[in-house]
Design a protein around this motif. Structure first.
Motif, PDB file in Angstrom:
ATOM      1  N   ALA A 101      87.983  -2.095-108.138  1.00 64.94           N
ATOM      2  CA  ALA A 101      88.196  -3.533-107.924  1.00 64.94           C
ATOM      3  C   ALA A 101      89.610  -3.937-108.308  1.00 64.94           C
ATOM      4  O   ALA A 101      90.162  -3.495-109.309  1.00 64.94           O
ATOM      5  CB  ALA A 101      87.181  -4.339-108.718  1.00 64.94           C
ATOM      6  N   SER A 159      79.733   1.068-111.102  1.00 70.27           N
ATOM      7  CA  SER A 159      81.018   0.817-110.472  1.00 70.27           C
ATOM      8  C   SER A 159      82.140   1.588-111.148  1.00 70.27           C
ATOM      9  O   SER A 159      82.229   1.657-112.374  1.00 70.27           O
ATOM     10  CB  SER A 159      81.330  -0.686-110.519  1.00 70.27           C
ATOM     11  OG  SER A 159      82.533  -0.961-109.840  1.00 70.27           O
ATOM     12  N   THR A 213      84.926  -6.201-106.194  1.00 67.46           N
ATOM     13  CA  THR A 213      84.044  -5.489-107.110  1.00 67.46           C
ATOM     14  C   THR A 213      82.971  -4.760-106.313  1.00 67.46           C
ATOM     15  O   THR A 213      82.414  -5.303-105.362  1.00 67.46           O
ATOM     16  CB  THR A 213      83.375  -6.469-108.091  1.00 67.46           C
ATOM     17  OG1 THR A 213      84.397  -7.140-108.830  1.00 67.46           O
ATOM     18  CG2 THR A 213      82.440  -5.751-109.049  1.00 67.46           C
ATOM     19  N   THR A 231      79.584  -3.811-105.463  1.00 65.91           N
ATOM     20  CA  THR A 231      78.251  -4.347-105.750  1.00 65.91           C
ATOM     21  C   THR A 231      77.155  -3.518-105.093  1.00 65.91           C
ATOM     22  O   THR A 231      76.017  -3.958-105.007  1.00 65.91           O
ATOM     23  CB  THR A 231      78.137  -5.804-105.262  1.00 65.91           C
ATOM     24  OG1 THR A 231      78.436  -5.852-103.860  1.00 65.91           O
ATOM     25  CG2 THR A 231      79.101  -6.708-106.010  1.00 65.91           C
TER      26      THR A 231
END
Length: 637
Positions: A203, A198, A190, A192
C-alpha cells in the motif's frame, strides 16, 4: 365277404385330413390373441409410463424453479410453484393421449424445500379387454432439486498490457497502442483481499499501467465477472455454498501475502527457516576507485586544520568524498602552521553476478537498506514471488511426477520447494544482456541498468499486480470491489503458465490452500471450476524479470534455448491444465479474439468449453453461459 358299410365310412373319415388346419387355428386363436394383446397393450403401457415420467419430471423442475417460498418450516408448496408445476405437466402429458383417462399430477414440497410429485394415469386396455382386463393404473414419482452442489470458482484473469485495447483491435493495432502508451501511474491501495495477511510494502507505493481505451477488454472483463456472479445468484439455492477466488496474472502473480497467511515458513527467509538468503542477478561492491587533490592553507591553527577533515560519504549519484588533513607548525613554536587538505573521491567498484542476499527482514515486511546501493536507499517487499525449483529445457511432463513449481499438492519442506521474494531493486542487467558471466564496473552505467527503476515498470519488464483473492464466500459488492479496484490494471507480458499454476494451486484440495477448498460440515465435496480468461497468445521474454527470475541469466525454463522459449512455456501451461483436470477441476477457457488457440482448446475440459468472442457484450454472454452450465437445475429422483 363285404365289409360293413359303417366301418368303411369311419375308416375313411379317420384317414381324411382335409380341414385339420382350420380346426387347429380355431383352437389356437384364443391363446394367440392373448399373446398379441399382452405385447400390444404392454408396449402401450411402457410408452405411456415413459411419457408420464417425463411429464412428472418437467412438472417438478418447473415447480422448483418457480418456488417463491423456500423456507423449510412451511411444508406447503406455494401457489406459484404449484401452478407452474401443473402447467408444465399438462403441456407434456395431455389427457386422452393413447386413450388415457383419469390423469392426475400432485406436486408437493419436501421437508428440505425441494419439489416432489406423483403422476397417475388410467390406461384402458384394447385387445386385453376381451379377456376381462378393462384398464391399468400407472403411477410414477419424481423429485427435483437445485442440484448445484457447493461450488468453488477460481477466476484466472489476464491483466497484461493488451487488455487495455478494444476487443476488436488487431494484434498490430493493440501492440502499437501499448508501446506508445507512455507513463501512467497510480498509488497502490491497501490490500483487502480476503484471507490475506497484507504485505506492508504494498500500500502507498507507485505502480504503472497502460491506460484503457473506452470499451476496453479489461472493462468488458469487469462486466463479465459481475454478470457471471449475477447468473449464479439467480439460479442458486439458498442452501448452496459458493466460493469465489481471483488470480490476476502477467509474468508474475502477487501471492506473497496469501502464502504467508498460511505459513511464513513457506517463504525463503521466512520466520522459522534456517535459510535466510536467496540468489539474485545483482551486484556486490568490490572496493572503490579513487582520485585525490590537495588544497593547502597557511597560518592556520591545528584545530582549524582538523576541522577540514570529513569521513567518506556517498551522495545521491553514488559518488563518495572524504577529506584527510596534515598540519605542520610554523617555526619558533608558533601555534599556526601549514594545513594540507587531501580530498579523495570514491567511485564504487562493482562485480555484477548472481549472488546471495539476506531476505529475512525483507519478507518480514521491514523497510531494509538496499545492499546494492551506497546512498542509503531502502526497499520493501510488495508481495510478488519467484517460483520454487523446476525442470528446465523440457516440453515433456509427467502429471504424476511434476517438478516443485508445477506440483500444486506439494507443501514446502525444503529450500527447493519454498517460494522466494521478488526484489527488483537488487536485480541488474549486466552488459546490457550480452553476457551471463560476472562483470566488473566502476560506478553505475547505462549498460548495466537496475531493473527496479520506473522505466522497467512502465514498459512491463517488471510487474507486480493486484494480490490474489483466496477462495471465500464473497458478496457481489466484494466481487465488484475487487475487479473495480485501483490496482486492477493492465500492464506487462502474457504468461499463461504463471496464471494456471496459481489458479490450480489455490483451488487444489490437497495443497497449502486445502483449508480454503474443504467441504462445508455435513456437505459433499464441492465442485471445482477454473474460468481462465485471456486476450491472446503466450508472449514470454528472456529479458524481463518475472516469476522465474531473468531468463537470460537464470535459465530456469529454457535451459538457455531462447529460440523456443514460447514452446517451453506452453508445455508448462498444458502440463498444469492436465494436472487440474486430473483433480476433477472443471476448466473453462475464454479468449477475447477471433478464435481460441490450440493451447486454450487443449486446456479446457472439453473443446466445447474453449470459448471465444470479439466484443465486450459477447464476453459477458460467454461468462453467463458458463455460469448457467455450472448452476444447471437437475432431476435427482
Amino acid at each position: 365277404m363285404r365289409r360293413p358299410t359303417g366301418q368303411g365310412f369311419l375308416t375313411r373319415l379317420r384317414r381324411d385330413q382335409a380341414g385339420n388346419t382350420l380346426a387347429i387355428m380355431a383352437a389356437a386363436l384364443i391363446p394367440l390373441l392373448a399373446f398379441s394383446g399382452c405385447a400390444i397393450d404392454g408396449a402401450r403401457l411402457y410408452v405411456i409410463k415413459v411419457r408420464l415420467q417425463q411429464a412428472c419430471d418437467a412438472g417438478v423442475l418447473a415447480g422448483r424453479k418457480f418456488m417463491t417460498d423456500q423456507s423449510t418450516t412451511n411444508t406447503t408448496l406455494d401457489p406459484t410453484a404449484t401452478a407452474q408445476a401443473n402447467a408444465f405437466f399438462k403441456n407434456n402429458f395431455r389427457s386422452g393421449w393413447f386413450s388415457t383417462n383419469t390423469v392426475s399430477f400432485t406436486p408437493v414440497k419436501t421437508s428440505d424445500a425441494q419439489v416432489s410429485g406423483t403422476a397417475i394415469a388410467t390406461v384402458p386396455m384394447t385387445i386385453m379387454s376381451i379377456f376381462g382386463v378393462s384398464s391399468k393404473v400407472i403411477s410414477v414419482t419424481c423429485q427435483a432439486n437445485y442440484d448445484i452442489a457447493d461450488t468453488d470458482i477460481m477466476f484466472v484473469l489476464d491483466t497484461t498490457g493488451s487488455m487495455s485495447c478494444l476487443p476488436a483491435d488487431s494484434d498490430t493495432t493493440c501492440s502499437n497502442y501499448v508501446n506508445a502508451a507512455g507513463t501512467n501511474s497510480y498509488t497502490r491501495p491497501t490490500d483487502t483481499a480476503s484471507g490475506n495477511t497484507s504485505v506492508p510494502g504494498y500500500a502507498g507505493t507507485t505502480a504503472y499501467y497502460v491506460p484503457e481505451k473506452s470499451g476496453s477488454r479489461i472493462a468488458a472483463l469487469r462486466s463479465a465477472v459481475l454478470n457471471f456472479y449475477d447468473t449464479m445468484a439467480a439460479n442458486v439455492d439458498p442452501s448452496t455454498h459458493i466460493r469465489y477466488g481471483f488470480v490476476t496474472y502477467t509474468s508474475t502473480v502477487n501471492s506473497g501475502a496469501a502464502i504467508q497467511a498460511i505459513s511464513p515458513t513457506y517463504m525463503i527467509g521466512g520466520s522459522g527457516n534456517s535459510t535466510t538468503t536467496w540468489n539474485y542477478q545483482t551486484r556486490v561492491q568490490n572496493g572503490d576507485s579513487t582520485s585525490s587533490s590537495n588544497t593547502t592553507y597557511n597560518n592556520v591553527t591545528q584545530s582549524t586544520c582538523n576541522g577540514y577533515a570529513s569521513p567518506k560519504t556517498y551522495n545521491s549519484s553514488g559518488t563518495g568524498t572524504g577529506n584527510t588533513v596534515s598540519w605542520t607548525a610554523n617555526s619558533n613554536g608558533s601555534t599556526s602552521g601549514k594545513c594540507v587538505v587531501t580530498k579523495t573521491t570514491y567511485t564504487p567498484k562493482w562485480n555484477y553476478q548472481q549472488s546471495p542476499l539476506d531476505v529475512s527482514s525483507f519478507v518480514a515486511g521491514s523497510t531494509v537498506t538496499d545492499p546494492t546501493k551506497v546512498t542509503g536507499a531502502t526497499a520493501q517487499w510488495i508481495g510478488c514471488v519467484e517460483e520454487r525449483n523446476t525442470t528446465s529445457g523440457t516440453t515433456s511432463f509427467d502429471t504424476n511426477n511434476l517438478p516443485a513449481d508445477l506440483d500444486p499438492d506439494l507443501t514446502p519442506t525444503s529450500d527447493a520447494t519454498r517460494w522466494r521474494p521478488m526484489w527488483p531493486e537488487v536485480e541488474y542487467a549486466r552488459n546490457n544482456y550480452n553476457s551471463t558471466s560476472s562483470q566488473s564496473s566502476t560506478g553505475d552505467s547505462s549498460s548495466i541498468p537496475n531493473l527496479g527503476t520506473p522505466t522497467y515498470y512502465q514498459y512491463g519488464y517488471v510487474t507486480c499486480g493486484k494480490p490474489v483473492q483466496r477462495l471465500s464466500t464473497l458478496t457481489r459488492t466484494q466481487v465488484s470491489n475487487y475487479v473495480n479496484a485501483t490496482d486492477f490494471r493492465a500492464i506487462g507480458g502474457t504468461y499463461h503458465d504463471t496464471g494456471m499454476i496459481w489458479g490450480t494451486r489455490m483451488l487444489d484440495p490437497n495443497g497449502i490452500f486445502s483449508g480454503d477448498t474443504a467441504a462445508w460440515p455435513g456437505r459433499q465435496t464441492p465442485n471445482r471450476v477454473i474460468v481462465f480468461l485471456t486476450d491472446g497468445d503466450m508472449e514470454p521474454s528472456q529479458y524481463l524479470y518475472g516469476m522465474y527470475g531473468v531468463e537470460y541469466y537464470d535459465r530456469r525454463v529454457t535451459g538457455g534455448d531462447f529460440t523456443n522459449i514460447k514452446t517451453y512455456h506452453n508445455a508448462r501451461f498444458l502440463a498444469e491444465c492436465s494436472k487440474a483436470k486430473s483433480m476433477n477441476i472443471d476448466v473453462w477457457t475464454v479468449t477475447i479474439g477471433p478464435s481460441s488457440t490450440s493451447q486454450m482448446q487443449s486446456c479446457a475440459t472439453t473443446t466445447a468449453q474453449a470459448l471465444y468472442t470479439t466484443d465486450g457484450t459477447g464476453l459477458s454472454n460467454e461468462f453467463a453461459a458458463i455460469a448457467k452450465q455450472v448452476a444447471m437445475l437437475r432431476i435427482t429422483k
